[in-house]
Write an enzyme that holds these catalytic residues in place. Structure first.
Site, PDB file in Angstrom:
ATOM      1  N   SER A 162     -11.404   0.887   4.111  1.00  0.00           N
ATOM      2  CA  SER A 162     -10.647   0.693   5.361  1.00  0.00           C
ATOM      3  C   SER A 162      -9.980   1.992   5.792  1.00  0.00           C
ATOM      4  CB  SER A 162      -9.547  -0.355   5.161  1.00  0.00           C
ATOM      5  OG  SER A 162     -10.094  -1.547   4.666  1.00  0.00           O
TER       6      SER A 162
ATOM      7  N   ARG B   5       0.819  -1.232   0.000  1.00  0.00           N
ATOM      8  CA  ARG B   5       0.000   0.000   0.000  1.00  0.00           C
ATOM      9  C   ARG B   5       0.846   1.272   0.000  1.00  0.00           C
ATOM     10  NH1 ARG B   5      -2.380  -3.402  -1.338  1.00  0.00           N
ATOM     11  NH2 ARG B   5      -4.186  -4.440  -0.466  1.00  0.00           N
TER      12      ARG B   5
ATOM     13  N   GLU C  44      -5.062   4.587   6.410  1.00  0.00           N
ATOM     14  CA  GLU C  44      -4.919   4.267   4.982  1.00  0.00           C
ATOM     15  C   GLU C  44      -5.382   5.453   4.142  1.00  0.00           C
ATOM     16  OE1 GLU C  44      -6.439   0.473   3.480  1.00  0.00           O
ATOM     17  OE2 GLU C  44      -6.870   1.435   1.566  1.00  0.00           O
TER      18      GLU C  44
END
Ligand SMILES: Cc1cc2nc3c(=O)[nH]c(=O)nc-3n(C[C@H](O)[C@H](O)[C@H](O)COP(=O)(O)OP(=O)(O)OC[C@H]3O[C@@H](n4cnc5c(N)ncnc54)[C@H](O)[C@@H]3O)c2cc1C
Length: 343
Positions: free
Chosen positions: A239, A161, A335
């Site tokens: 998320s 990520r 995130e």
């Protein structure tokens, strides 16, 4: 003409962006870039706004909304097809289109909201597949040098990520993404145990492409990983935390408590952020603050259910991280990309 960021983010939060640029035609990029260079402030490139928390005060610098479309293909040999997509193309539609063309490489990304241009930024991925696996080139404009670059994967510093685009916020605008896909009736091997169960196949088998993509869509719908058009879960950004890496000691304690651990694509041992929240006392559907609650299916997704603010949302994210840290000693990191709310 300015725009309200709330109208361009899936959380529907965020104030005014007075210096708004919509990039819809690849041929006009030079003109648009010149106008952006004349505008004070760091450029912020926005795709579908599905991973962005925009501040209530808005954003005073230039905001460039990527709305370019277009997909071109080039056969490299009998099995490999090069697919180049303009940054504003919808990622999920692109994944489903590749499936319909009999091309394997991004089938497990079906159902992820947002644009292909944003996918390299956080190396968007799901079910054991990430965009970096298929990516062969990113064409990006460098705001520091004023040049358009063709970056190979080695220049993108992809990780779990993350990428160079994430670690250098505001430096690049991704104009197009080029993928190398494999002509095949079969999907990549299933590496995600819940999906294998769903498909009724053992791990590592290769289901037919369409079956794999359909299973992903069904599984995502069941787990609250799609944005519903209406209802209490419709304002969300997926998320809110990344799955954290854990030390050996933390891993032992999480495993003893029955928590899941896995090795990510970067070989690091990671815990489930959702599990950590639940074992810090949170649950799906829980009201966390006025207008903010966990989604009805997932603790890790926070929804905005009534008039609320981005700063209240950010405060809830911060307090959840604190609760998880106090319970497990593990630091959760957001995130979401935040315009001015946290670094
Ligand atoms: C229901 C739901 C499920 C999700 N599931 C997943 C999942 O399974 N896996 C996953 O990885 N993510 C998931 N996400 C998060 C998100 O959808 C992805 O990260 C997606 O790639 C973001 O795309 P976007 O266009 O909406 O990005 P935006 O929110 O518009 O932007 C995100 C970041 O990328 C930057 N950016 C956007 N476009 C460009 C560009 N062209 N050039 C340079 N920078 C750019 C922005 O400045 C910002 O920093 C989910 C989100 C939701 C709401």
């Amino acid at each position: 003409m300015g725009e309200l960021l709330a109208d361009h983010t899936t959380l529907r939060l965020g104030g005014p962006a007075p210096h708004w640029f919509t990039h819809a035609d690849p041929a006009t990029w030079r003109d648009l870039a010149r106008a952006v260079h004349r505008t004070p402030g760091r450029p912020f490139t926005l795709g579908g706004g599905s991973n962005t928390l925009a501040a209530d005060s808005g954003y005073n610098g230039p905001v460039i909304r990527m709305a370019t479309t277009g997909i071109s293909t080039r056969a490299l040999d009998h099995t490999t097809v090069e697919v180049t997509a303009q940054a504003g193309e919808d990622l999920s539609s692109l994944a489903l289109w590749t499936v319909s063309e009999g091309l394997s490489g991004i089938e497990y990304l079906a159902g992820i909201p947002g644009t292909i241009g944003a996918a390299p930024v956080q190396n968007t991925g799901a079910y054991g597949q990430q965009i970096a696996d298929a990516l062969t080139r990113v064409t990006a404009y460098d705001w520091r040098t004023g040049r358009t670059l063709r970056l190979p994967p080695t220049a993108c510093a992809f990780g779990y990520r993350t990428s160079t685009f994430k670690t250098h916020p505001g430096r690049f605008t991704i104009l197009s993404v080029t993928l190398h896909l494999t002509r095949s009736p079969l999907a990549a091997p299933v590496t995600y145990v819940h999906l294998a169960d769903h498909l009724g196949t053992p791990l590592a088998t290769r289901p037919p492409l369409t079956e794999a993509a359909n299973a992903v869509l069904t599984h995502r719908a069941e787990r609250g990983l799609l944005i519903p058009e209406s209802g209490p879960d419709s304002r969300q950004a997926g998320s809110v935390f990344l799955n954290p890496t854990v030390t050996h000691v933390q891993a032992v304690s999480i495993r003893t408590a029955g928590g899941p651990l896995y090795r990510g694509s970067d070989s690091q041992l990671r815990a489930s952020a959702g599990w950590l929240l639940e074992h810090a006392g949170h649950r799906p559907g829980q009201q966390l603050a006025p207008g903010i609650r966990c989604s009805s299916r997932r603790t890790l997704t926070l929804t905005a259910v009534s008039p609320t603010t981005a700063s209240a949302y950010a405060a809830v994210v911060g307090s959840l991280a604190k609760r998880a840290y106090n319970a497990h000693g593990v630091q959760l990191r957001p995130e979401l990309f935040c315009m001015d709310l946290w670094p």
